[in-house]
Design an enzyme around this catalytic site. Sequence first.
Site, PDB file in Angstrom:
ATOM      1  N   PRO A 288       0.840  -1.200   0.000  1.00 24.98           N
ATOM      2  CA  PRO A 288       0.000   0.000   0.000  1.00 24.98           C
ATOM      3  C   PRO A 288       0.868   1.240   0.000  1.00 24.98           C
ATOM      4  O   PRO A 288       1.735   1.402   0.857  1.00 24.98           O
ATOM      5  CB  PRO A 288      -0.779  -0.130   1.322  1.00 24.98           C
ATOM      6  CG  PRO A 288       0.114  -0.948   2.213  1.00 24.98           C
ATOM      7  CD  PRO A 288       0.862  -1.878   1.309  1.00 24.98           C
TER       8      PRO A 288
ATOM      9  N   ALA B 185       0.671   5.502  -0.412  1.00 24.43           N
ATOM     10  CA  ALA B 185      -0.192   6.679  -0.476  1.00 24.43           C
ATOM     11  C   ALA B 185      -0.029   7.396  -1.806  1.00 24.43           C
ATOM     12  O   ALA B 185       1.084   7.659  -2.257  1.00 24.43           O
ATOM     13  CB  ALA B 185       0.139   7.628   0.676  1.00 24.43           C
TER      14      ALA B 185
ATOM     15  N   CYS C 143       3.946   3.623   8.643  1.00 25.00           N
ATOM     16  CA  CYS C 143       4.150   4.864   7.898  1.00 25.00           C
ATOM     17  C   CYS C 143       5.013   5.832   8.702  1.00 25.00           C
ATOM     18  O   CYS C 143       4.701   6.142   9.854  1.00 25.00           O
ATOM     19  CB  CYS C 143       2.809   5.516   7.574  1.00 25.00           C
ATOM     20  SG  CYS C 143       2.975   7.074   6.667  1.00 25.00           S
TER      21      CYS C 143
ATOM     22  N   LYS D 118       1.109  -4.105   9.473  1.00 26.20           N
ATOM     23  CA  LYS D 118       2.370  -3.705   8.847  1.00 26.20           C
ATOM     24  C   LYS D 118       3.127  -2.793   9.800  1.00 26.20           C
ATOM     25  O   LYS D 118       2.574  -1.797  10.280  1.00 26.20           O
ATOM     26  CB  LYS D 118       2.133  -2.993   7.514  1.00 26.20           C
ATOM     27  CG  LYS D 118       3.407  -2.722   6.710  1.00 26.20           C
ATOM     28  CD  LYS D 118       3.072  -2.245   5.305  1.00 26.20           C
ATOM     29  CE  LYS D 118       4.315  -2.205   4.415  1.00 26.20           C
ATOM     30  NZ  LYS D 118       5.196  -1.068   4.707  1.00 26.20           N
TER      31      LYS D 118
ATOM     32  N   ASN E  58       9.472  -6.880   3.693  1.00 23.52           N
ATOM     33  CA  ASN E  58       9.318  -5.672   2.878  1.00 23.52           C
ATOM     34  C   ASN E  58      10.580  -4.822   3.003  1.00 23.52           C
ATOM     35  O   ASN E  58      11.156  -4.713   4.073  1.00 23.52           O
ATOM     36  CB  ASN E  58       8.082  -4.901   3.366  1.00 23.52           C
ATOM     37  CG  ASN E  58       7.863  -3.587   2.643  1.00 23.52           C
ATOM     38  OD1 ASN E  58       7.583  -2.574   3.273  1.00 23.52           O
ATOM     39  ND2 ASN E  58       7.974  -3.580   1.326  1.00 23.52           N
TER      40      ASN E  58
ATOM     41  N   GLY F 171       7.055  -2.458  -2.979  1.00 22.38           N
ATOM     42  CA  GLY F 171       6.479  -1.128  -3.099  1.00 22.38           C
ATOM     43  C   GLY F 171       7.139  -0.292  -4.164  1.00 22.38           C
ATOM     44  O   GLY F 171       6.761  -0.322  -5.332  1.00 22.38           O
TER      45      GLY F 171
END
Length: 338
Positions: free
Chosen positions: A33, A35, A117, A156, A217, A241
């Site tokens: 995901p 943004a 984040c 996450k 990740n 990502g």
Amino acid sequence: MRNIRDPKEEFIVSDCNVKIGNVTLKNRLIAAPMAGISDRPFRALCCQMGAAMAVSEMLLANTDIWHTDKSALRMVSKDEEYIRAVQIVGSDPQEMALAAKLNELNGAQLIDINMGCPAKKVNKKLAGSALLQYPKLVEKILSAVVKSVNVPVTLKIRTGWDKANRNYLDIANIAQDCGIAALTIHGRTKACLFGGEAEYESIRQVKEHIHIPVIANGDITSPQKAKAVLDYTGADALMIGRAAHGNPWIFEQIAHYLQHGIVLQQKTLKQKAPLIMQHVGALHALYGEYKGLRIARKHISWYLKGYTDGEYFRRLFNAIDHADEQFIALEAFFNKLN
């Protein structure tokens, strides 16, 4: 920390399905995901190119703002062809639980909680990776969300707030005890942002300490790197990502390499053209001409990065103010390619 490098020797590891609660992934690859990036057209493209699942860009748990066009466009729809996974972000347990439930009612098949984040505007609201500093609040949020829905809930995280305060093992244990179905770890602290090398040793330690699926990740940029990270960490799956910016084909390349041990030949820009045009058309259809053509500009910039005449064309493309003219310009550019 041991470095992970692209291996040159034969491996071989076969691909496999991954189960996250009652959701079965067709392979070990998940689109992260992001943004402003992971909207419906981009998610569909990543899945079309081989990702088993693509998680939506984070949706604020504050349902008071869901009436805005921005929030509405981030939500999944029941008519989406691929696994519908929604990421939510916030700091209030009951607000997060309500957001999860409403997304489930809207068609979400999996809820992902963002505690990774590093953005200031998110952290200053005690959300994202800022929550890693408060394990008791983490536990309250996870418990509330898991109890509120009947679909799998994933989490996450990063490895900690900074290098002096890495608490990934504690958070991993809390997540497992709260009923989290899978844990994604970006191998950096909040303070690291996206600099330095990903901490694969930390991901490996988590995999050795918990029994729920672990998703690695960070810095997975090639099929060989993907294989090396899986081997070293023992992770069940990979989340990709930034490497997919302008390159959704990376999922196809990694999936093929994991299954067959052969690196696919890179597609030419002319071979990529139909999918690029498809992406631009989907952006126009979803957002309308005004917003769609502006969002298309950043994607075209990524698609053409490194190509001859790509920078010159990008400047021309960014000056176009009509959707139809974007298609005309792209067709002319691609037709000139050898």
